[in-house]
Design a protein around this motif. Structure first.
Motif, PDB file in Angstrom:
ATOM      1  N   SER A   1       0.816  -1.209   0.000  1.00 49.64           N
ATOM      2  CA  SER A   1       0.000   0.000   0.000  1.00 49.64           C
ATOM      3  C   SER A   1       0.852   1.262   0.000  1.00 49.64           C
ATOM      4  O   SER A   1       0.331   2.365  -0.172  1.00 49.64           O
ATOM      5  N   ASP A   2       2.139   1.114   0.203  1.00 53.88           N
ATOM      6  CA  ASP A   2       3.086   2.230   0.218  1.00 53.88           C
ATOM      7  C   ASP A   2       4.265   1.783  -0.633  1.00 53.88           C
ATOM      8  O   ASP A   2       5.054   0.944  -0.203  1.00 53.88           O
ATOM      9  N   TYR A   3       4.385   2.310  -1.825  1.00 54.02           N
ATOM     10  CA  TYR A   3       5.377   1.755  -2.742  1.00 54.02           C
ATOM     11  C   TYR A   3       5.790   2.743  -3.815  1.00 54.02           C
ATOM     12  O   TYR A   3       5.194   3.819  -3.979  1.00 54.02           O
ATOM     13  N   CYS A   4       6.805   2.358  -4.534  1.00 50.46           N
ATOM     14  CA  CYS A   4       7.245   3.067  -5.733  1.00 50.46           C
ATOM     15  C   CYS A   4       7.199   2.065  -6.886  1.00 50.46           C
ATOM     16  O   CYS A   4       7.625   0.923  -6.730  1.00 50.46           O
ATOM     17  N   MET A   5       6.701   2.524  -8.006  1.00 51.28           N
ATOM     18  CA  MET A   5       6.561   1.656  -9.183  1.00 51.28           C
ATOM     19  C   MET A   5       6.934   2.466 -10.405  1.00 51.28           C
ATOM     20  O   MET A   5       6.478   3.603 -10.561  1.00 51.28           O
ATOM     21  N   GLY A   6       7.733   1.878 -11.287  1.00 48.01           N
ATOM     22  CA  GLY A   6       8.075   2.676 -12.448  1.00 48.01           C
ATOM     23  C   GLY A   6       9.009   2.006 -13.421  1.00 48.01           C
ATOM     24  O   GLY A   6       9.136   0.781 -13.447  1.00 48.01           O
ATOM     25  N   TRP A   7       9.665   2.843 -14.213  1.00 54.91           N
ATOM     26  CA  TRP A   7      10.513   2.407 -15.317  1.00 54.91           C
ATOM     27  C   TRP A   7      11.946   2.869 -15.121  1.00 54.91           C
ATOM     28  O   TRP A   7      12.187   4.028 -14.761  1.00 54.91           O
ATOM     29  N   PHE A   8      12.843   1.946 -15.407  1.00 58.26           N
ATOM     30  CA  PHE A   8      14.266   2.205 -15.376  1.00 58.26           C
ATOM     31  C   PHE A   8      14.848   1.751 -16.707  1.00 58.26           C
ATOM     32  O   PHE A   8      14.218   0.996 -17.441  1.00 58.26           O
ATOM     33  N   ARG A   9      16.053   2.202 -17.003  1.00 61.11           N
ATOM     34  CA  ARG A   9      16.704   1.751 -18.232  1.00 61.11           C
ATOM     35  C   ARG A   9      18.201   1.621 -18.029  1.00 61.11           C
ATOM     36  O   ARG A   9      18.778   2.257 -17.155  1.00 61.11           O
TER      37      ARG A   9
ATOM     38  N   THR B   1       9.275  -2.446  -9.024  1.00 57.97           N
ATOM     39  CA  THR B   1       8.488  -2.039  -7.870  1.00 57.97           C
ATOM     40  C   THR B   1       9.329  -2.208  -6.609  1.00 57.97           C
ATOM     41  O   THR B   1      10.259  -3.026  -6.567  1.00 57.97           O
ATOM     42  N   ARG B   2       8.994  -1.422  -5.609  1.00 59.23           N
ATOM     43  CA  ARG B   2       9.626  -1.580  -4.309  1.00 59.23           C
ATOM     44  C   ARG B   2       8.725  -0.992  -3.246  1.00 59.23           C
ATOM     45  O   ARG B   2       8.159   0.092  -3.449  1.00 59.23           O
ATOM     46  N   THR B   3       8.614  -1.628  -2.136  1.00 57.64           N
ATOM     47  CA  THR B   3       7.870  -1.082  -1.012  1.00 57.64           C
ATOM     48  C   THR B   3       8.631   0.104  -0.445  1.00 57.64           C
ATOM     49  O   THR B   3       9.843   0.018  -0.238  1.00 57.64           O
ATOM     50  N   GLY B   4       7.918   1.214  -0.233  1.00 60.34           N
ATOM     51  CA  GLY B   4       8.563   2.385   0.328  1.00 60.34           C
ATOM     52  C   GLY B   4       8.937   3.402  -0.730  1.00 60.34           C
ATOM     53  O   GLY B   4       8.421   3.396  -1.847  1.00 60.34           O
ATOM     54  N   PRO B   5       9.876   4.298  -0.413  1.00 68.09           N
ATOM     55  CA  PRO B   5      10.207   5.407  -1.318  1.00 68.09           C
ATOM     56  C   PRO B   5      10.977   4.975  -2.552  1.00 68.09           C
ATOM     57  O   PRO B   5      11.490   3.874  -2.646  1.00 68.09           O
ATOM     58  N   CYS B   6      11.070   5.938  -3.496  1.00 61.43           N
ATOM     59  CA  CYS B   6      11.731   5.656  -4.769  1.00 61.43           C
ATOM     60  C   CYS B   6      13.248   5.858  -4.679  1.00 61.43           C
ATOM     61  O   CYS B   6      13.990   5.351  -5.518  1.00 61.43           O
ATOM     62  N   VAL B   7      13.701   6.591  -3.673  1.00 60.21           N
ATOM     63  CA  VAL B   7      15.121   6.896  -3.547  1.00 60.21           C
ATOM     64  C   VAL B   7      15.939   5.617  -3.447  1.00 60.21           C
ATOM     65  O   VAL B   7      15.640   4.723  -2.669  1.00 60.21           O
ATOM     66  N   GLY B   8      16.985   5.538  -4.258  1.00 55.28           N
ATOM     67  CA  GLY B   8      17.877   4.388  -4.204  1.00 55.28           C
ATOM     68  C   GLY B   8      17.347   3.113  -4.812  1.00 55.28           C
ATOM     69  O   GLY B   8      17.944   2.045  -4.665  1.00 55.28           O
ATOM     70  N   MET B   9      16.267   3.226  -5.519  1.00 54.23           N
ATOM     71  CA  MET B   9      15.608   2.015  -6.025  1.00 54.23           C
ATOM     72  C   MET B   9      16.448   1.269  -7.046  1.00 54.23           C
ATOM     73  O   MET B   9      16.426   0.044  -7.112  1.00 54.23           O
ATOM     74  N   ALA B  10      17.192   1.991  -7.879  1.00 51.66           N
ATOM     75  CA  ALA B  10      17.945   1.344  -8.948  1.00 51.66           C
ATOM     76  C   ALA B  10      18.968   0.350  -8.426  1.00 51.66           C
ATOM     77  O   ALA B  10      19.268  -0.641  -9.089  1.00 51.66           O
ATOM     78  N   SER B  11      19.477   0.589  -7.234  1.00 50.41           N
ATOM     79  CA  SER B  11      20.533  -0.275  -6.703  1.00 50.41           C
ATOM     80  C   SER B  11      20.108  -1.056  -5.469  1.00 50.41           C
ATOM     81  O   SER B  11      20.934  -1.729  -4.846  1.00 50.41           O
ATOM     82  N   SER B  12      18.848  -0.994  -5.129  1.00 49.61           N
ATOM     83  CA  SER B  12      18.376  -1.660  -3.911  1.00 49.61           C
ATOM     84  C   SER B  12      18.159  -3.155  -4.123  1.00 49.61           C
ATOM     85  O   SER B  12      17.649  -3.585  -5.159  1.00 49.61           O
ATOM     86  N   ARG B  13      18.514  -3.949  -3.120  1.00 51.37           N
ATOM     87  CA  ARG B  13      18.284  -5.388  -3.182  1.00 51.37           C
ATOM     88  C   ARG B  13      16.798  -5.711  -3.023  1.00 51.37           C
ATOM     89  O   ARG B  13      16.371  -6.829  -3.335  1.00 51.37           O
ATOM     90  N   ASN B  14      16.055  -4.762  -2.559  1.00 49.32           N
ATOM     91  CA  ASN B  14      14.628  -4.995  -2.326  1.00 49.32           C
ATOM     92  C   ASN B  14      13.760  -4.594  -3.511  1.00 49.32           C
ATOM     93  O   ASN B  14      12.530  -4.673  -3.419  1.00 49.32           O
TER      94      ASN B  14
END
Length: 127
Positions: A30-38, A101-114
């Motif tokens: 219910s609290d997440y970031c979803m999007g596109w990376f390249r 997708t990742r639960t929580g904020p978008c910051v650091g998503m590109a390199s996150s293990r989650n």
């Protein structure tokens, strides 16, 4: 089990358009970031456009400066599908595009293990 399946990539000429789709299944946060990376040739993976969804229902979108006013992220909640409309494509947009997708904020998503990743779809823009 959560799955992200991208489609819609291809080869176009400079100035052309493509629409990427990502079918999302099995995701219930219910609290997440979803999007596109390249990730382009010999480049690091970078964020292109994301939707930040808060548990209150509030949403905001974030775009990389390089794609602002050319790309649009959207989704159809009824179909559980995320889209990326890409217009006025340039050769530097050539990359493998990933839905994530990742639960929580978008910051650091590109390199996150989650971060959860799709398999990617290739976009090639020729001059």
């Amino acid at each position: 089990q959560m799955q992200l399946v991208e489609s819609g990539g291809g080869s176009v000429q400079t100035g052309g358009s493509l629409r990427l789709s990502c079918d999302v299944s099995g995701y219930t946060a219910s609290d997440y970031c979803m999007g596109w990376f390249r990730q382009g040739p010999e480049k690091e993976r970078e964020r292109v456009a994301v939707i930040r969804h808060l548990y209150t229902g509030t949403e905001s979108t974030l775009y990389a400066d390089s794609v602002k006013d050319r790309f649009t992220i959207s989704r159809d909640s009824a179909k559980n599908t995320l889209y990326l409309q890409m217009d006025v494509l340039k050769p530097e947009d050539t990359a493998m595009y990933y839905c994530a997708t990742r639960t929580g904020p978008c910051v650091g998503m590109a390199s996150s293990r989650n971060t959860n990743w799709g398999q990617g779809t290739q976009v090639t823009v020729s001059s």
